[in-house]
Design a protein around this motif. Structure first.
Motif, PDB file in Angstrom:
ATOM      1  N   VAL A  86      45.839  31.670  44.902  1.00  0.00           N
ATOM      2  CA  VAL A  86      45.400  30.813  46.006  1.00  0.00           C
ATOM      3  C   VAL A  86      44.018  31.277  46.462  1.00  0.00           C
ATOM      4  O   VAL A  86      43.803  32.456  46.774  1.00  0.00           O
ATOM      5  N   HIS A  87      43.071  30.337  46.482  1.00  0.00           N
ATOM      6  CA  HIS A  87      41.695  30.620  46.876  1.00  0.00           C
ATOM      7  C   HIS A  87      41.422  29.938  48.217  1.00  0.00           C
ATOM      8  O   HIS A  87      41.624  28.724  48.357  1.00  0.00           O
ATOM      9  N   LEU A  88      40.938  30.694  49.194  1.00  0.00           N
ATOM     10  CA  LEU A  88      40.572  30.128  50.492  1.00  0.00           C
ATOM     11  C   LEU A  88      39.603  31.072  51.194  1.00  0.00           C
ATOM     12  O   LEU A  88      39.413  32.216  50.787  1.00  0.00           O
ATOM     13  N   HIS A  89      38.991  30.556  52.250  1.00  0.00           N
ATOM     14  CA  HIS A  89      37.979  31.335  52.957  1.00  0.00           C
ATOM     15  C   HIS A  89      38.613  32.563  53.611  1.00  0.00           C
ATOM     16  O   HIS A  89      39.738  32.505  54.120  1.00  0.00           O
ATOM     17  N   LYS A  90      37.862  33.638  53.621  1.00  0.00           N
ATOM     18  CA  LYS A  90      38.387  34.907  54.129  1.00  0.00           C
ATOM     19  C   LYS A  90      38.825  34.833  55.590  1.00  0.00           C
ATOM     20  O   LYS A  90      39.688  35.614  56.029  1.00  0.00           O
ATOM     21  N   ASN A  91      38.283  33.898  56.360  1.00  0.00           N
ATOM     22  CA  ASN A  91      38.606  33.831  57.785  1.00  0.00           C
ATOM     23  C   ASN A  91      40.037  33.375  58.056  1.00  0.00           C
ATOM     24  O   ASN A  91      40.497  33.461  59.200  1.00  0.00           O
ATOM     25  N   TYR A  92      40.742  32.912  57.031  1.00  0.00           N
ATOM     26  CA  TYR A  92      42.140  32.514  57.256  1.00  0.00           C
ATOM     27  C   TYR A  92      42.946  33.691  57.788  1.00  0.00           C
ATOM     28  O   TYR A  92      43.897  33.520  58.565  1.00  0.00           O
ATOM     29  N   ALA A  93      42.583  34.909  57.388  1.00  0.00           N
ATOM     30  CA  ALA A  93      43.351  36.093  57.758  1.00  0.00           C
ATOM     31  C   ALA A  93      43.129  36.522  59.200  1.00  0.00           C
ATOM     32  O   ALA A  93      43.830  37.400  59.703  1.00  0.00           O
ATOM     33  N   LYS A  96      45.774  33.675  64.339  1.00  0.00           N
ATOM     34  CA  LYS A  96      47.126  33.992  64.811  1.00  0.00           C
ATOM     35  C   LYS A  96      47.959  32.715  64.723  1.00  0.00           C
ATOM     36  O   LYS A  96      47.929  31.871  65.610  1.00  0.00           O
ATOM     37  N   TYR A  97      48.691  32.578  63.625  1.00  0.00           N
ATOM     38  CA  TYR A  97      49.394  31.336  63.354  1.00  0.00           C
ATOM     39  C   TYR A  97      50.583  31.112  64.280  1.00  0.00           C
ATOM     40  O   TYR A  97      51.045  29.982  64.435  1.00  0.00           O
ATOM     41  N   ILE A  98      51.043  32.167  64.933  1.00  0.00           N
ATOM     42  CA  ILE A  98      52.140  32.005  65.883  1.00  0.00           C
ATOM     43  C   ILE A  98      51.708  31.139  67.068  1.00  0.00           C
ATOM     44  O   ILE A  98      52.539  30.572  67.783  1.00  0.00           O
TER      45      ILE A  98
END
Length: 209
Positions: A86-93, A96-98
């Motif tokens: 899976v490739h995506l921009h580093k800012n996904y990490a 805070k998905y909660i």
């Protein structure tokens, strides 16, 4: 790479009853890679399976998934491709998905845990044929993509900063003058095909004069 549209995205919303958007999904293939851009959300699962069967592609054959951004209507179906990076921009990490809610946040966590390999990027080139443009106006990890293809010319994946055709026409007519519109107008000029995330694609040589 060869470009095939798997299905066009949609937005289904009935206040208080249904909120079921799903993004457009596309297949990119060459001799080494079988790539899905934005595999979509649960509402498009049947369309995804039908399209892959039509093209003779097994989920196990998909080598890579590229996400314009990490929202479930674009990314949920990534859980069905066990061999894909899976490739995506580093800012996904950094998100805070909660904050989306206890249940929805847990779903984001389950999707991320299903990914066996993750490769993050910033702006630049991927595999010499995909240009990644940072467009963090919808979410901090959002990107748009310009893909050089063998059969469709230059394909622009707008992501959600221009998710429907009428937004494209608003930008072209000068009805929007924000930074996102400025970037999109520059990218539109480079593209032969525009893939909107929640609408039918635009083939410029057919309908854009």
């Amino acid at each position: 790479m060869r470009f095939d549209l798997l299905f066009a995205g949609s937005s289904v919303y009935v206040p208080g009853k249904i909120d079921a958007p799903s993004s457009s999904a596309a297949l990119l293939r060459d001799d080494e890679k079988t790539v899905i851009v934005d595999p979509g959300g649960y509402p498009s699962l049947k369309e995804l399976e039908t399209a892959l069967n039509r093209l003779g592609v097994s989920p196990d054959e998909v080598t890579d998934i590229i996400l314009t951004h990490f929202h479930l209507d674009h990314a949920f179906n990534s859980i069905f491709f066990p061999n894909a990076t899976v490739h995506l921009h580093k800012n996904y990490a950094t998100r805070k998905y909660i904050a989306f809610g206890t249940i929805i946040g847990r779903m984001y966590d389950k999707v991320m845990k299903s990914w066996k390999r993750v490769s993050t990027f910033e702006s630049g080139k991927l595999w010499d044929c995909i240009e990644i443009i940072e467009t963090p106006y919808h979410s901090r990890e959002h990107v748009s993509l310009l893909v050089e293809t063998d059969n469709a010319g230059t394909v622009l994946f707008t992501g959600d900063i221009c998710d429907r055709q009428f937004h494209y026409h608003e930008m072209r007519k000068g009805m929007r003058k924000d930074e996102a519109a400025k970037i999109m107008l520059e990218l539109f000029e480079k593209a032969d095909v525009v893939v909107f995330s929640h609408d039918f694609p635009l083939f410029k040589n057919r309908s854009d004069g």
